[in-house]
Scaffold this active site. Structure first.
Site, PDB file in Angstrom:
ATOM      1  N   ASN A 208      26.854  37.350  37.480  1.00 16.88           N
ATOM      2  CA  ASN A 208      26.083  36.994  36.283  1.00 16.88           C
ATOM      3  C   ASN A 208      24.890  37.944  36.174  1.00 16.88           C
ATOM      4  OD1 ASN A 208      23.684  35.730  37.650  1.00 16.88           O
ATOM      5  ND2 ASN A 208      25.319  34.439  38.470  1.00 16.88           N
ATOM      6  N   LYS A 286      43.915  44.824  46.599  1.00 17.26           N
ATOM      7  CA  LYS A 286      43.514  45.130  45.230  1.00 17.26           C
ATOM      8  C   LYS A 286      44.664  44.754  44.279  1.00 17.26           C
ATOM      9  CE  LYS A 286      42.006  48.765  42.197  1.00 17.26           C
ATOM     10  NZ  LYS A 286      42.086  50.177  41.926  1.00 17.26           N
TER      11      LYS A 286
END
Ligand code: C5P
Length: 397
Positions: A208, A286
């Site tokens: 955030n 990944k």
């Protein structure tokens, strides 16, 4: 407050140097003694005669002063003090300190000391905001140097902004706190700050926009009042303050564990912007496109609510303070949040995009407590922090 304490006062070359005469008087009034050191630039603004007469002490000026060296060498001079205070601290002095220079008496004493150093910066607003000065500040904070001010206001050069030296009374208070005599001396406060990063895979995460600025300012303000601060921080963009115990974490779960480990405490201030959810099916590898055109489906699990857990836990600090970043019906939502989380205070702020508060330098907060909602005017995050720290000190008295 400063009874028996010896302050080595390094006076730098700024227009605020004349205020050192008042500072010397205030330190003496609080029971302390002052040993003055005048830089060459400082002597352009205030005379050795007035400084020495007020301090009732020899004024130290030159590095290679053989009489001084015979009486007391510069190493001893810097160590015989209980605290070194640099005021006004010019951009040049800060640069010298950050670079570890020792080319005059003041910088040599600052490098040779084994005592804490408290700095009261004073300079033109542009010089203060220059990346070079800000870089030096970050280095000095990392070295554990303490700061008081600068204040924001009208400056001798006619400009307006941060850069005015803190008032002598505030410097004396900071001296008291640095020597362990502040109103929060002997108190332990846990502060959480910054965002959390919740991994999706080893290279991607959910985060955030929290910069950690408010939590960092709070930790510094609590430290300045004498508290022992454990600063549990997520990956913030603002560097942590010096003089506090820094615990770096990444995820909400790590933050919860670090807070638990830091207890017991007299107060907990949860300023972190903790992710409510983490990726339950985070991949150990990944994630890659597999050519099917199908997007990966992320599943979420709820993170522990650190504030609620601490508020309702067996080792609850006497005072628990939470934050509430809201975009609508701030007071109503924050009041409900206070009850739901079980904390004592909620510091609520409006983080709607138009306010520039998230990631910005200012904050406009409403303090929600058992007595209701109190709206504070918009002010710098540092000032919000100082005001809140003073309130915390009052509550823990
Ligand atoms: O519920 P909300 O995230 O709006 O609450 C904000 C307050 O709760 C802040 O003080 C924040 O630090 C704290 N919090 C927490 N743990 C969470 C979520 C929020 O400590 N998982």
């Amino acid at each position: 407050m400063l009874s028996g304490k010896r302050i080595l006062l390094v006076i730098g070359g700024g227009i605020a140097a004349y205020k050192m005469l008042e500072l010397i008087r205030l330190i003496q009034k609080a029971g302390g003694t002052v040993v003055p050191v005048l830089t060459r630039a400082g002597a352009e603004f205030v005379t050795p005669l007035s400084v020495g007469a007020l301090a009732k002490s020899k004024v130290h000026e030159a590095l290679f002063d053989l009489t001084s060296e015979a009486e007391m060498g510069h190493i001893e001079l810097s160590r015989a003090a209980d605290l070194l205070v640099v005021a006004p601290a010019t951009a040049d002095l800060l640069a010298k300190m950050a670079g570890g220079r020792a080319d005059d008496l003041a910088s040599t004493l600052l490098l040779a000391t084994d005592k804490r150093v408290l700095v009261a910066p004073a300079m033109n607003v542009r010089m203060w905001q220059h990346p070079a000065t800000q870089r030096n500040l970050a280095v000095l904070r990392g070295d554990g140097v303490l700061f008081v001010g600068p204040d924001e206001g009208e400056m001798a050069c006619g400009e307006y902004g941060p850069g005015r030296m803190a008032e002598p009374a505030a410097i004396v208070q900071a001296i008291g706190a640095a020597l362990g005599g502040g109103p929060l001396a002997g108190k332990h406060v846990v502060v959480t700050s910054g965002p959390t990063h919740e991994p999706i895979d080893p290279v991607r995460y959910i985060a955030n926009r929290s910069s950690g600025a408010q939590g960092t300012a709070l930790a510094a303000a609590l430290r300045d009042l004498g508290a022992r601060v454990t600063f549990v921080t997520g990956p913030a963009t603002v560097p942590p303050p010096g003089g506090v115990e820094v615990v770096r974490v990444e995820t909400a779960q790590e933050m919860a564990a670090a807070v638990e480990a830091a207890l017991p405490a007299d107060a907990a201030v949860m300023a972190a912007a903790v992710a409510d959810w983490r990726v339950a099916n985070a991949s150990g590898q990944k994630l890659k496109k597999d050519g099917s055109g199908k997007a990966p489906a992320l599943e979420f699990a709820e993170n522990p609510d650190i504030l609620a857990t601490v508020s309702k836990g067996a080792r609850r600090p006497r005072l628990v303070v939470g934050f509430a970043a809201e975009t609508t019906d701030i007071v109503a939502h924050a009041t409900a949040k206070r009850a739901r989380k079980g904390c004592d205070w909620i510091v609520a702020n409006d983080v709607s995009p138009g306010t520039g508060i998230m990631g910005g330098a200012e904050n406009a907060v409403v303090l929600i407590s058992e007595v209701g909602a109190e709206a504070w005017p918009r002010m710098g995050k540092d000032e919000v922090a100082r005001k809140l720290a003073a309130r915390i000190a009052e509550a823990l008295r």
